[in-house]
Design a protein around this motif. Sequence first.
Motif, short mmCIF file in Angstrom:
data_model
loop_
_atom_site.label_atom_id
_atom_site.label_comp_id
_atom_site.label_asym_id
_atom_site.label_seq_id
_atom_site.Cartn_x
_atom_site.Cartn_y
_atom_site.Cartn_z
N HIS A 193 0.84 -1.20 0.00
CA HIS A 193 0.00 0.00 0.00
C HIS A 193 0.87 1.26 0.00
CE1 HIS A 193 -3.11 -2.89 1.00
NE2 HIS A 193 -2.41 -3.25 2.06
N PRO A 194 1.70 1.42 -1.01
CA PRO A 194 2.62 2.57 -1.02
C PRO A 194 1.91 3.91 -1.01
CG PRO A 194 2.62 1.46 -3.15
CD PRO A 194 1.88 0.57 -2.20
N HIS A 195 0.68 3.97 -1.56
CA HIS A 195 -0.06 5.23 -1.58
C HIS A 195 -0.48 5.66 -0.19
CE1 HIS A 195 -3.15 2.14 -1.46
NE2 HIS A 195 -4.03 3.05 -1.15
N LEU A 196 -0.50 4.72 0.76
CA LEU A 196 -0.84 5.06 2.14
C LEU A 196 0.39 5.47 2.93
CD1 LEU A 196 -3.40 2.22 3.01
CD2 LEU A 196 -3.88 4.56 2.24
N ILE A 197 1.58 5.08 2.48
CA ILE A 197 2.81 5.38 3.20
C ILE A 197 3.18 6.86 3.09
CG2 ILE A 197 5.31 4.94 3.27
CD1 ILE A 197 3.52 2.74 4.48
N SER A 198 2.83 7.48 1.98
CA SER A 198 3.11 8.90 1.80
C SER A 198 2.01 9.49 0.93
CB SER A 198 4.50 9.09 1.19
OG SER A 198 4.69 8.27 0.04
N GLY A 199 2.31 9.75 -0.32
CA GLY A 199 1.33 10.21 -1.29
C GLY A 199 1.70 9.61 -2.63
N SER A 200 0.79 9.61 -3.55
CA SER A 200 1.00 8.89 -4.81
C SER A 200 2.20 9.42 -5.59
CB SER A 200 -0.26 8.96 -5.68
OG SER A 200 -0.59 10.30 -5.98
N LYS A 201 2.55 10.71 -5.41
CA LYS A 201 3.66 11.30 -6.17
C LYS A 201 4.96 11.35 -5.37
CE LYS A 201 0.51 14.24 -8.85
NZ LYS A 201 0.15 15.65 -9.21
#
Length: 328
Positions: free
Chosen positions: A224-232
């Motif tokens: 869930h990388p989008h939850l770790i920071s932000g999509s960009k």
Amino acid sequence: MTPIRVRVTRGERIESVHEVHGVVVGLEGGVEQRFGDPDYSAFWRSSMKPFQTLPLLVDGAADHFGFTSEELALCSASHHGTADHVGRVADLLARIGLDPDALACGPHRPFDEETARALECASLAPDRLHNNCSGKHAGMLALALYHGWATEGYERHDHPVQARIRSELRRWLKADPERLAWAADGCGVPTPSLSLRGMADAYTRLARARNGAPLSVVSAMISHPHLISGSKALSARLMRSTGGRVLAKEGAEGVFCVAALDTGWAAAIKVTDGTTRAVAPALLAVLECLELLAPAELELLADLRRPPVYNTHCDVVGYLEAVAEPEI
């Protein structure tokens, strides 16, 4: 030992230079690559979040409260305050019987620009859920509740939650956590100062863990990388572009840690002046010159290797570019 230099150009001239220290450990044959001083000491900041999440799993609190993989990711996150991020943390707090007022982290403007502008257009102020560390704080509250410890003051150095985190760190650091210098992080919880070599060593041990709590935390982050920071963000993009082969986590003031789950190498860098704009070109220069990323992976991150400098008209007026000279 030569640090990485991130040069900022304007037109044809160098306008600024950011100095970056870094180290890569765990390469084949135990080789270590240095970029500047591997013993450069820095506060670990948010790059230590995976290790702060581990007690939740080791002690059984995550199972007790039914934490999902997404929620474990948020506990290790520096999220960007989107509706998805905020909503998930709010749901987690509700499940453990608390509301956002229990969070010791203060509110700040969401890192996600679209979300921040939407709040401003609606004349709404961000709350504690928008804090990029709210997921970590929710996890700490869950750990306190599970053990029957007071939730008030869970962020203090002398609280059992923080003592438990320090005891967990003994498994991952060569240094005694109690002998490290500790100070308050931006969100209020304690963070230690340690060497870049110490950070990288901890990450390579985490990357090589193949079961139990460490595997659960790592799997949650790369899934869930989008939850770790932000999509960009660099951390999310690194994990996506490598198909989850590389674990990545940013920290404030120019700290960044990465580890490869397949080969076990790990790296830690620190921008000495704390400028975050220098992180991506510096880290990618390290990974490229040591061939730690495949050409196809680097191509997906090409825009971060030499990011442009814009003026207020959105014209490109310069670039950031890193020069890295490794030493063994």
